[in-house]
Scaffold this motif. Sequence first.
Motif, PDB file in Angstrom:
ATOM      1  N   ASP A 205       0.921  -1.302  -0.028  1.00  0.00           N
ATOM      2  CA  ASP A 205       0.074  -0.161  -0.171  1.00  0.00           C
ATOM      3  C   ASP A 205       0.841   1.064   0.143  1.00  0.00           C
ATOM      4  O   ASP A 205       0.221   2.354   0.071  1.00  0.00           O
ATOM      5  CB  ASP A 205      -1.057   0.164   1.251  1.00  0.00           C
ATOM      6  CG  ASP A 205      -0.207   0.069   2.610  1.00  0.00           C
ATOM      7  OD1 ASP A 205       1.096  -0.051   2.598  1.00  0.00           O
ATOM      8  OD2 ASP A 205      -0.890  -0.089   3.459  1.00  0.00           O
ATOM      9  N   GLY A 206       2.039   1.006  -0.064  1.00  0.00           N
ATOM     10  CA  GLY A 206       3.214   2.355  -0.116  1.00  0.00           C
ATOM     11  C   GLY A 206       3.679   2.878   1.195  1.00  0.00           C
ATOM     12  O   GLY A 206       4.326   3.465   1.246  1.00  0.00           O
ATOM     13  N   TRP A 241       5.246   7.842  -6.144  1.00  0.00           N
ATOM     14  CA  TRP A 241       5.790   6.919  -4.987  1.00  0.00           C
ATOM     15  C   TRP A 241       6.366   5.705  -5.514  1.00  0.00           C
ATOM     16  O   TRP A 241       7.429   4.969  -5.003  1.00  0.00           O
ATOM     17  CB  TRP A 241       4.883   6.627  -3.742  1.00  0.00           C
ATOM     18  CG  TRP A 241       3.534   6.124  -4.030  1.00  0.00           C
ATOM     19  CD1 TRP A 241       2.360   6.631  -4.447  1.00  0.00           C
ATOM     20  CD2 TRP A 241       3.593   4.722  -3.782  1.00  0.00           C
ATOM     21  NE1 TRP A 241       1.638   5.303  -4.406  1.00  0.00           N
ATOM     22  CE2 TRP A 241       1.979   4.064  -3.853  1.00  0.00           C
ATOM     23  CE3 TRP A 241       4.391   3.577  -3.308  1.00  0.00           C
ATOM     24  CZ2 TRP A 241       1.717   2.906  -3.995  1.00  0.00           C
ATOM     25  CZ3 TRP A 241       3.889   2.395  -3.430  1.00  0.00           C
ATOM     26  CH2 TRP A 241       2.587   1.704  -3.661  1.00  0.00           C
ATOM     27  N   GLU A 242       5.423   5.013  -6.565  1.00  0.00           N
ATOM     28  CA  GLU A 242       5.718   3.781  -7.240  1.00  0.00           C
ATOM     29  C   GLU A 242       7.087   3.898  -7.930  1.00  0.00           C
ATOM     30  O   GLU A 242       7.836   2.946  -7.758  1.00  0.00           O
ATOM     31  CB  GLU A 242       4.553   3.127  -7.952  1.00  0.00           C
ATOM     32  CG  GLU A 242       3.323   2.746  -7.034  1.00  0.00           C
ATOM     33  CD  GLU A 242       2.277   2.480  -7.802  1.00  0.00           C
ATOM     34  OE1 GLU A 242       1.471   1.236  -7.638  1.00  0.00           O
ATOM     35  OE2 GLU A 242       1.828   3.284  -8.818  1.00  0.00           O
ATOM     36  N   ALA A 243       7.009   4.740  -8.820  1.00  0.00           N
ATOM     37  CA  ALA A 243       8.124   5.056  -9.799  1.00  0.00           C
ATOM     38  C   ALA A 243       9.476   5.083  -9.182  1.00  0.00           C
ATOM     39  O   ALA A 243      10.384   4.366  -9.556  1.00  0.00           O
ATOM     40  CB  ALA A 243       8.001   6.103 -10.815  1.00  0.00           C
ATOM     41  N   LEU A 244       9.562   5.971  -8.008  1.00  0.00           N
ATOM     42  CA  LEU A 244      10.558   6.261  -7.386  1.00  0.00           C
ATOM     43  C   LEU A 244      10.923   5.191  -6.566  1.00  0.00           C
ATOM     44  O   LEU A 244      12.220   5.139  -6.203  1.00  0.00           O
ATOM     45  CB  LEU A 244      10.418   7.525  -6.679  1.00  0.00           C
ATOM     46  CG  LEU A 244      10.055   8.970  -7.333  1.00  0.00           C
ATOM     47  CD1 LEU A 244       9.698  10.101  -6.487  1.00  0.00           C
ATOM     48  CD2 LEU A 244      11.502   9.092  -8.352  1.00  0.00           C
ATOM     49  N   ASP A 245      10.197   4.328  -5.781  1.00  0.00           N
ATOM     50  CA  ASP A 245      10.388   3.309  -5.007  1.00  0.00           C
ATOM     51  C   ASP A 245      11.164   2.393  -5.781  1.00  0.00           C
ATOM     52  O   ASP A 245      12.006   1.465  -5.687  1.00  0.00           O
ATOM     53  CB  ASP A 245       9.154   2.740  -4.160  1.00  0.00           C
ATOM     54  CG  ASP A 245       9.585   1.587  -3.544  1.00  0.00           C
ATOM     55  OD1 ASP A 245      10.574   1.416  -2.686  1.00  0.00           O
ATOM     56  OD2 ASP A 245       8.915   0.422  -3.879  1.00  0.00           O
ATOM     57  N   TYR A 246      10.403   1.970  -7.157  1.00  0.00           N
ATOM     58  CA  TYR A 246      10.917   0.983  -8.103  1.00  0.00           C
ATOM     59  C   TYR A 246      12.540   1.239  -8.436  1.00  0.00           C
ATOM     60  O   TYR A 246      13.366   0.150  -8.374  1.00  0.00           O
ATOM     61  CB  TYR A 246      10.125   0.917  -9.275  1.00  0.00           C
ATOM     62  CG  TYR A 246      10.611   0.166 -10.315  1.00  0.00           C
ATOM     63  CD1 TYR A 246      10.930  -1.332 -10.633  1.00  0.00           C
ATOM     64  CD2 TYR A 246      11.005   0.603 -11.618  1.00  0.00           C
ATOM     65  CE1 TYR A 246      11.192  -1.892 -11.370  1.00  0.00           C
ATOM     66  CE2 TYR A 246      11.624  -0.071 -12.657  1.00  0.00           C
ATOM     67  CZ  TYR A 246      11.823  -1.309 -12.486  1.00  0.00           C
ATOM     68  OH  TYR A 246      12.186  -2.124 -13.472  1.00  0.00           O
ATOM     69  N   VAL A 247      12.681   2.511  -8.867  1.00  0.00           N
ATOM     70  CA  VAL A 247      14.189   2.656  -9.124  1.00  0.00           C
ATOM     71  C   VAL A 247      15.217   2.689  -8.110  1.00  0.00           C
ATOM     72  O   VAL A 247      16.206   2.930  -8.284  1.00  0.00           O
ATOM     73  CB  VAL A 247      14.294   3.972 -10.074  1.00  0.00           C
ATOM     74  CG1 VAL A 247      13.444   3.827 -11.248  1.00  0.00           C
ATOM     75  CG2 VAL A 247      13.814   5.173  -9.378  1.00  0.00           C
ATOM     76  N   ARG A 248      14.804   2.713  -6.712  1.00  0.00           N
ATOM     77  CA  ARG A 248      15.371   2.747  -5.725  1.00  0.00           C
ATOM     78  C   ARG A 248      15.961   1.369  -5.384  1.00  0.00           C
ATOM     79  O   ARG A 248      17.011   1.077  -4.817  1.00  0.00           O
ATOM     80  CB  ARG A 248      14.719   3.088  -4.523  1.00  0.00           C
ATOM     81  CG  ARG A 248      15.420   3.406  -3.328  1.00  0.00           C
ATOM     82  CD  ARG A 248      14.640   3.916  -2.008  1.00  0.00           C
ATOM     83  NE  ARG A 248      15.474   4.047  -0.862  1.00  0.00           N
ATOM     84  CZ  ARG A 248      14.921   4.198   0.165  1.00  0.00           C
ATOM     85  NH1 ARG A 248      13.590   4.258   0.622  1.00  0.00           N
ATOM     86  NH2 ARG A 248      15.546   4.201   1.357  1.00  0.00           N
TER      87      ARG A 248
END
Length: 374
Positions: A205-206, A241-248
């Motif tokens: 859920d982020g 938040w999904e995009a930035l979490d993914y590339v982290r």
Amino acid sequence: MGKSGKRRAPWWARLSAVFGAVLMVTSGGVLVTGRTLIAKYTGAMDSGSSILGGPAAGATKAAADIKGPVNILLAGIDPRDTKTAPLSDSIIVAHVPASMDQVYLFSIPRDLYVEIPPFPATGFGGGSSKINAAMSFGSAVGDGRHDVKQGFTLLAKTVSNLTGISEFDSGAIINFGGFKKIVEAMDGVTMTIDQNVKSEHLQPDGKPRPKRPECADNSCDHPYVGPQKTYRKGTYHLQAWEALDYVRQRYGLPGGDYDRQRHQQQFVKAMAKQAMSKDVVSDPATLLKVLDAAGDSLTFFGEGHSVLDWGLALRNVSTDDMTLIKLPGGALMQGGRYQGEQLAPGTDEFFQAVREDRIAEFLLDNPEYVSRNG
């Protein structure tokens, strides 16, 4: 205007700092909205100083003076106050050839073990370390305070030593605290996920995953517990938040940080494409939100030129003209201990091709350097 030397050449801070190049391209793409508008919202991005420190030379330069080939240095940092030393955990070089109609992007691994040159401004005597520490070693200004622009100067010198690029024609520091707002202003970004990835940091859920009590001091490699957000192969419209979490993410990936670098480059290319789309360019409200967010997150070094000048100079570059390059490398072990990363044999020849503005020819002979998932 390109310069060449004689030797060889991220989320939050791990996100690909190439957003500086994206901003320049976007500036060119949105000129249809009017030069006054762009000048107003990009004025705050001009640092007024050069990469090498001090005031920018040639403040009266015109956009027409920007000639290819050019090399642009980009660094991403975590949100930090002036009391905290910055770490440039995302470092990218953008090379634009003499034709000024393409851009080649390659990442410098954050853990690359390199020689960092002496820096008299802080009393740093030079030495071997991971390259992401260069900004930290160069940022101290006394009284426990740090200046990221000063730190960027030492980073530029370090990357120059590594690549043989004698000087950079432009540069940018991206603070990703404000960067998330840019993605939010565009209502997310559509991108292709090329491998299944589990988040080390977030729940489905982020919300943040809880830490194990014994890892409160950040001493653990995998401090988090509980369910994980999962990103599966395919093309999706991701929220910020999904995009930035993914590339982290890098843990659990076969290629580790090298996979993360590729994901970062893919994300920036996808974001650039969206920023130049009619949904953004033709919508004044969305465009202003994007420019406002960019102004909050970017420190720009134009070496005498404004962001608008660079946007004009790069107006013929589109996202289809961005080539993502992967530099091969692996772990550097000394005495059985991990020191950082090292680049593989052959990268000297790539850096020579950068200096001599013949990357296209190099890639024809060495197609394995092209990121196939770009």
